[in-house]
Design an enzyme around this catalytic site. Structure first.
Site, mmCIF file in Angstrom:
data_model
loop_
_atom_site.group_PDB
_atom_site.id
_atom_site.type_symbol
_atom_site.label_atom_id
_atom_site.label_comp_id
_atom_site.label_asym_id
_atom_site.label_seq_id
_atom_site.Cartn_x
_atom_site.Cartn_y
_atom_site.Cartn_z
ATOM 1 N N ASP A 88 -33.274 70.029 56.422
ATOM 2 C CA ASP A 88 -34.537 71.422 56.225
ATOM 3 C C ASP A 88 -35.203 71.166 54.870
ATOM 4 O O ASP A 88 -34.653 70.689 54.153
ATOM 5 C CB ASP A 88 -33.648 72.529 56.416
ATOM 6 N N LYS A 118 -37.711 69.086 58.784
ATOM 7 C CA LYS A 118 -38.064 70.752 59.131
ATOM 8 C C LYS A 118 -38.338 71.969 58.379
ATOM 9 O O LYS A 118 -37.741 72.407 56.929
ATOM 10 C CB LYS A 118 -36.544 71.617 59.890
ATOM 11 N N GLU A 120 -40.481 75.767 58.096
ATOM 12 C CA GLU A 120 -40.717 77.492 58.939
ATOM 13 C C GLU A 120 -41.713 78.029 59.257
ATOM 14 O O GLU A 120 -42.180 77.190 58.254
ATOM 15 C CB GLU A 120 -39.827 78.564 58.897
ATOM 16 N N GLU A 186 -36.508 80.207 67.738
ATOM 17 C CA GLU A 186 -35.200 81.246 67.858
ATOM 18 C C GLU A 186 -35.942 82.382 67.984
ATOM 19 O O GLU A 186 -36.483 82.693 67.358
ATOM 20 C CB GLU A 186 -34.944 80.760 66.069
HETATM 21 O O1 KIV Z 1 -30.622 76.567 58.883
HETATM 22 C C1 KIV Z 1 -30.492 75.894 60.111
HETATM 23 O O2 KIV Z 1 -29.086 76.165 60.391
HETATM 24 C C2 KIV Z 1 -31.748 76.505 61.069
HETATM 25 C C3 KIV Z 1 -30.747 75.981 63.196
HETATM 26 C C4 KIV Z 1 -30.407 77.900 62.846
HETATM 27 C C5 KIV Z 1 -32.193 75.870 63.516
HETATM 28 O O3 KIV Z 1 -32.374 76.349 60.865
#
Ligand code: KIV
Length: 275
Positions: A88, A118, A120, A186
């Protein structure tokens, strides 16, 4: 392709190719031992910024830093052999400009060895996704409830109901068009999740979305019963390890106070063995 028949970790394109074929299995991980347990069973493992809440006790994900993501990304990478690693991008590391996003995404890739990052956001972040993809950074998008925006989304509520559905659909189209190789959905109504899954050409990974998504992800601390501060409806508890750990700790404390631990088999004599 399935996690059991695979010999080496898939690439983002392999995950993309699973759309509509084999359900994609994923979990979050933050440590080497947990990554080792997940590796044979998951197609990809995500070092989510949820690490801030479940492991570091932060109230939300906004205080998570690049350094935390790199540290946990490296730990998880050491535990993976056959699952793809996604890390992330934390709050504040990509929103300012595509150049800032590239600087931080390339650092995550170089320092953790992850195959993809990833981030957002929907239509408003599509230009950044296109910029990253054009420069060799595979991007998993994340729309619907985006926890880094809880202060503007009104908390952790379900997104995409009523007139909100159109915006989420536009977000899904925009990030797919920008070149994301997959997208986390989500906390969206199941019918909207199914519509998005039918409409866009990249895999949807559901968390609180629909069984019709191309794959699923859960926070492992939630599904193992290790994080119990709150439990959203979408969390299924597959184990109650927190309760088990608490029982074990209480028994240990009792035994130490009663001088019942360590017992004879736990102490060394003057002879071998040494371990
Ligand atoms: O930070 C995280 O764990 C996530 C998942 C909920 C997809 O983004």
């Amino acid at each position: 392709m399935s996690a059991t028949s695979r010999k080496s970790a898939p690439l983002p394109d392999d995950i993309r190719a699973m759309k509509g074929a084999t359900p994609i299995v994923s979990l979050t991980a933050y440590t080497t031992p947990m990554a080792e347990l997940m590796d044979p069973h998951c197609d990809f493992v995500l070092v989510g910024d949820s690490v801030g809440m479940v492991l570091h006790g932060l109230p939300n994900t906004l205080g998570v830093t690049m350094e935390m993501m790199i540290l946990h990304g490296q730990a998880v990478a050491r535990g993976l052999k056959t699952a793809m690693l996604v890390v992330d991008m934390p709050f504040g590391s990509y929103e300012e400009s595509p150049a800032q996003a590239f600087r931080n995404a390339s650092r995550l890739m170089a320092e953790t060895g992850c195959a993809a990052v990833k981030l957002e956001g929907g239509a408003h972040i599509a230009d950044t996704i296109a910029f990253l993809v054009a420069r060799g950074v595979p991007v998993m998008a994340h729309i619907g409830l985006t926890p880094q925006s809880i202060n503007t989304l009104g908390g952790y509520r379900v997104q995409g109901r009523d007139e909100g559905a159109g915006k989420v659909l536009r977000d899904a189209r925009a990030i797919a068009e920008a070149g994301a190789f997959s997208v986390v959905l989500e906390k969206l109504p199941a019918p909207l999740s199914d519509e998005i899954t039918r409409e866009i050409r990249i895999p949807t990974i559901g968390i609180g979305a629909s069984a019709g998504c191309d794959g699923q992800i859960l926070v492992h601390y939630d599904m193992l019963g290790l994080f119990t501060a709150f439990k959203p409806k979408f969390v299924k508890r597959y184990a109650h390890l927190g309760e088990e750990a608490e029982r074990a700790i209480a028994t240990y404390a009792e035994e130490v106070r009663a001088r019942a631990f360590p017992a004879e088999e736990h102490v060394y004599s003057n002879k071998a063995p040494n371990t």
